[in-house]
Structure formats: structure tokens, C-alpha cells
Write an enzyme that holds these catalytic residues in place. Structure first.
Site, mmCIF file in Angstrom:
data_model
loop_
_atom_site.group_PDB
_atom_site.id
_atom_site.type_symbol
_atom_site.label_atom_id
_atom_site.label_comp_id
_atom_site.label_asym_id
_atom_site.label_seq_id
_atom_site.Cartn_x
_atom_site.Cartn_y
_atom_site.Cartn_z
ATOM 1 N N HIS A 303 0.855 -1.186 0.000
ATOM 2 C CA HIS A 303 0.000 0.000 0.000
ATOM 3 C C HIS A 303 0.893 1.238 0.000
ATOM 4 O O HIS A 303 2.109 1.128 0.082
ATOM 5 C CB HIS A 303 -0.871 0.032 1.255
ATOM 6 C CG HIS A 303 -1.929 -1.023 1.302
ATOM 7 N ND1 HIS A 303 -2.888 -1.169 0.322
ATOM 8 C CD2 HIS A 303 -2.187 -1.985 2.236
ATOM 9 C CE1 HIS A 303 -3.702 -2.180 0.647
ATOM 10 N NE2 HIS A 303 -3.288 -2.690 1.799
ATOM 11 N N CYS A 346 -1.134 1.924 -5.893
ATOM 12 C CA CYS A 346 -1.846 3.065 -6.462
ATOM 13 C C CYS A 346 -0.998 4.324 -6.340
ATOM 14 O O CYS A 346 -0.069 4.393 -5.557
ATOM 15 C CB CYS A 346 -3.172 3.284 -5.750
ATOM 16 S SG CYS A 346 -4.301 1.888 -5.839
#
Length: 466
Positions: A303, A346
Site C-alpha cells: 500500500h 496506487c
């Protein structure tokens, strides 16, 4: 709507015979790697694989129609797919419509035109290039062609051996290959890309070189050592915050280890590292002696937020700090050699808008929130990002991330064809960018200061299937 397409695919699969399936698989090799195809034994599984790749979806059966047309099952094309030979011929004349490559069409057409006696002749003439055990008496021509590809006897830009074999007893098929070569001769060589040519500046009439053009060729990085280098995988799965668990990332690690061990890298995976441990591990590898190595590869699966990657402790490490460990001054034994970093994460928290919707993976997709990467001002570094800045990327909770799985598929498919890394990553961009995920798009990004082509070497005694 979803039920209707499944019913249609069931009816099509029921109408196909064993030879049809073999032909469909052969024509789809640019889209489904041979390793995956070998597990497919019936049409329903084949259609499911095409659906997973986004090649068959609600409202878009173009590829299915093309395949059925190319294997000449006009009964299925008309009765079940509501099309016709004439309609397909018109459609496939439109630039970019055909998804089956000209190379694959050529080989399939040759296989269809050969008689059993011709096939026996081909096998006899290949005995020096292909092990006799692979040329069994009952092996069909499509199988022989696959073995020729596996053994490097033919490839997309070199079908000379096949032409030399056929010219002795099938001059008509030799002419087909001549036509193919003529139509594709303008394509760039896989091993040497040519920049625009420079005109000679010699005055008219001076020397035999008058009017000639000089070509500038892109060199390739040397990939001669075994192992070629380290492939380090930093894979964060279980976070201290239970909500951060990255389901499916274990599958990514398995796929990366399989592919890079096959590519002759010393591959090692580190699971669930805190932020300072991630930095320490990368720095540790930058201090190693890479003088007998050709390359360095690092995958970071986690993440994060913009410009940063999250450790399992919830703290962050800057991507620039990881890359700076491999600058020329910090890692002199890799100076002039390619350093590759791939980030599955991301670069924002926004979904990338999509124009059309499709079904695949919508029940199991998750996101990995992370970074915008800025390449340091050093040469020979490539960073592959799962998505462009400001947007999310997606990971399937059961099968792994869309980007990493597609990358592994394309490496297995295109490395044996000696495609360079940037070409492979461009194919990944095309395939990932085509899908619609949870109603959103995902667009990977390549940032590169590579000065040469990077072509991974395949062990002569191995293949992806092994």
C-alpha cells in the site's frame, strides 16, 4: 445479460470439435501463453480464459467471431454469432480490427494447406533441428509448428527455415511466405531498432556511396552471466492494521519467482517488512558486489500514498530514497547496467474513469494506494508503475494484481520471441488499459532512462512450459 453470454458460449463450445479447439488455441497464442493453454482441454475453459483477458465480454464478441471465422466454422458464425463470411471479411480489412497476428495467420494457413504426406516430409527435414521424440508420427502440423517456435527454428521476423523446407515440394506455400516477408519487411527488427536514417552529404557523383543512408542502431545491454542478477521482491501482505491485508499478493509473489527464476535471476522474496526494513533491504542489495551480474530487478508490492510506500507498520518510505540507493555513486558495480524497479501500488485514491463497463473481477477487486514516481537523473534505470499518478490500481483477492499477473504473462509469452523489455511493458499497458475494473480503468506507466535495449536471454535447455 451475463447469463445470455454464458449460454451463447456454452452453445458455441458444444458445437466445436477437438481439432477446432487446437486451432483456436494456436491462433490465440499472442494473447494466452502456451503454459496456460496446456491446462485447457475443452472449449469452455478456453472461452473462460479469453473472458479473463477481456477478449470476450458482453457487447463485444469481435475476437470470438474472428477466431470462428479463421477456423472456417461458418455454420457457428452464422447460426450462433449472427455474422457471415462477407461481414467478417469487411470488418477485418479495417486497420486494427484483426487481433490474430499476420504471423499466426500465415502459420495456421500453411498447416491447413498441407497434406498428411507433406507433414511427414516436414518432420523428416526437421530431424536435425528438433528432437525426434517431438516429431511423432501422429503429431499434427500445428504441433510441429509449436515445436519449431519452442526451439527457435522460426519466429515472427524469421520464417526462413520453414520457407526453405517448403520450397522443395510446396512452391505455392513458399510464395505465401514470400508475400508475408514482403509485407512485413518494413517492421523493426526485434534485436536492432533503427532510428530515422540520415542522408549522405557527399556531393553528387563522388564515390560509390552516393545517395546511401547511414543507420543508427540501438545496442542491447549485455546479458551473459548466470545468474543475470538479483531479483528482489518486497511483498507486504499482512499489516498491523488488519484492514490493510492485501489478499492475492501471495499469488503475485509466486508468479514473479517463477518467471524470474526461469529468466536466470537469483530470485528472493521478503514478506511483510516495516518501512525502515524495506529501505534497509534495498540498501543492503545496493552494497553487494554486482560486478559479475548484468542487471538488478526489484519489485515492491504494498500500500502507500503519493511518492511513498507503506510498510506493514503503517509508516512510509519514499520511492526516491529506494531508487537513490542504486545511483552510480552509491552502487558503482551496477554503473552502466540496467536497474529495474516495479511498483504495484496506487498513485492516488481516485478511480480512473472508464468509457465502457465489463464484468470481470468486480466482486473481488481491491486497491493498493500509493505513489507518483520521479526518475532520478541517472542513466540505466527503468520504473514500471501499476498506474499513472493520482489513480488507483487493482488487485484480485484470489488471483493477484492485474498489473503483475499481466506482466508475468507477457514476459513468458514474449521473452522467447526476443522482444525487448520496453516493448513487453507497452503490451502490458495495452492489455491492462483495455480492461474495465470495478467500473474504472487502470493505466500502467513506464518511466525509463535506459540507453539500450534490454532483451532477456532464455536458457537453451528450458522453456516456459518447464
Amino acid at each position: 445479460m451475463s447469463t445470455n453470454i454464458h449460454k451463447l458460449l456454452f452453445r458455441v463450445s458444444e458445437a466445436l470439435v477437438e481439432d477446432d479447439l487446437a486451432a483456436l488455441k494456436f491462433l490465440s497464442l499472442e494473447h494466452i501463453p502456451l503454459r496456460k493453454q496446456e491446462a485447457i482441454q475443452e472449449p469452455k475453459a478456453f472461452f473462460q480464459a479469453l473472458q479473463e483477458k477481456g477478449l470476450i465480454e458482453v457487447g463485444n464478441l469481435a475476437f470470438l467471431k474472428e477466431l470462428i471465422y479463421r477456423i472456417n466454422r461458418m455454420d457457428i458464425l452464422g447460426k450462433l454469432l449472427l455474422s457471415s463470411r462477407e461481414e467478417m471479411e469487411r470488418e477485418l480489412q479495417i486497420p486494427g480490427k484483426a487481433k490474430v497476428s499476420a504471423y499466426r495467420q500465415l502459420l495456421y494457413g500453411i498447416a491447413e494447406d498441407l497434406t498428411p504426406e507433406d507433414v511427414d516430409s516436414v518432420k523428416f527435414l526437421l530431424q536435425k533441428q528438433i528432437p525426434k521424440s517431438k516429431l511423432q508420427d501422429n503429431a499434427p502440423m500445428l504441433t510441429v509448428l509449436l515445436e519449431m517456435e519452442r526451439n527457435g527454428v522460426i519466429k515472427e521476423d524469421d520464417v526462413t527455415t520453414l520457407k526453405d523446407i517448403l520450397k522443395g515440394f510446396r512452391a505455392d506455400l513458399k510464395k505465401k511466405i514470400d508475400t508475408y516477408e514482403e509485407e512485413t519487411k518494413g517492421n523493426v527488427s526485434e534485436e536492432k531498432l533503427c532510428y530515422p536514417t540520415c542522408m549522405s552529404v557527399n556531393p553528387a557523383g563522388q564515390g560509390a556511396e552516393e545517395g546511401t543512408q547511414a543507420r543508427l542502431l540501438v545496442e542491447s545491454y549485455r546479458m551473459e552471466n548466470n545468474p543475470h542478477g538479483y531479483c528482489v521482491i518486497l511483498n507486504n501482505y499482512i499489516f498491523k492494521n488488519p484492514e490493510g491485508m492485501r489478499k492475492g499478493t501471495v499469488k503475485d509473489g509466486e508468479a514473479l519467482k517463477r518467471v524470474f527464476k526461469w529468466l536466470q535471476f537469483e530470485t528472493v522474496e521478503y514478506m511483510d517488512l516495516e518501512a525502515n526494513q524495506m529501505y534497509a533491504k534495498v540498501k543492503e542489495y545496493s552494497k553487494k558486489d554486482h560486478s559479475k551480474m548484468d542487471c538488478f530487478v526489484c519489485f515492491v508490492l504494498s500500500h502507500g500514498e503519493k511518492d511513498k510506500i507503506k510498510g506493514v507498520d503503517g509508516e512510509f518510505v519514499n520511492i526516491k530514497d529506494l531508487l537513490s540507493c542504486f545511483s552510480g555513486s552509491n552502487c558503482p558495480s551496477l554503473a552502466g547496467k540496467p536497474k529495474l524497479f516495479f511498483i504495484q501500488a496506487c498513485q492516488g485514491s481516485v478511480g480512473h474513469p472508464a468509457v465502457t463497463l465489463k464484468e470481470d473481477f468486480s466482486d473481488h477487486l481491491e486497491t493498493d494506494a500509493v505513489p507518483l514516481v520521479s526518475i532520478p537523473d541517472q542513466a540505466d534505470i527503468l520504473v514500471g508503475m501499476a498506474t499513472v499518478e493520482d489513480f488507483e490500481c487493482y488487485r484480485h483477492a484470489k488471483t493477484g494484481s492485474i498489473y503483475i499477473q499481466c506482466l508475468c504473462d507477457k514476459m513468458e509469452l514474449l521473452c522467447p520471441l526476443r522482444k525487448d523489455l520496453v516493448t513487453i511493458l507497452t503490451e502490458v499497458n495495452k492489455e491492462v488499459g483495455r480492461a474495465v475494473l470495478n467500473g474504472w480503468k487502470q493505466m500502467p506507466k513506464i518511466s525509463s532512462t535506459l540507453r539500450k535495449q534490454l532483451i532477456f536471454q532464455i536458457p537453451q535447455s528450458q522453456s516456459t512450459e518447464n
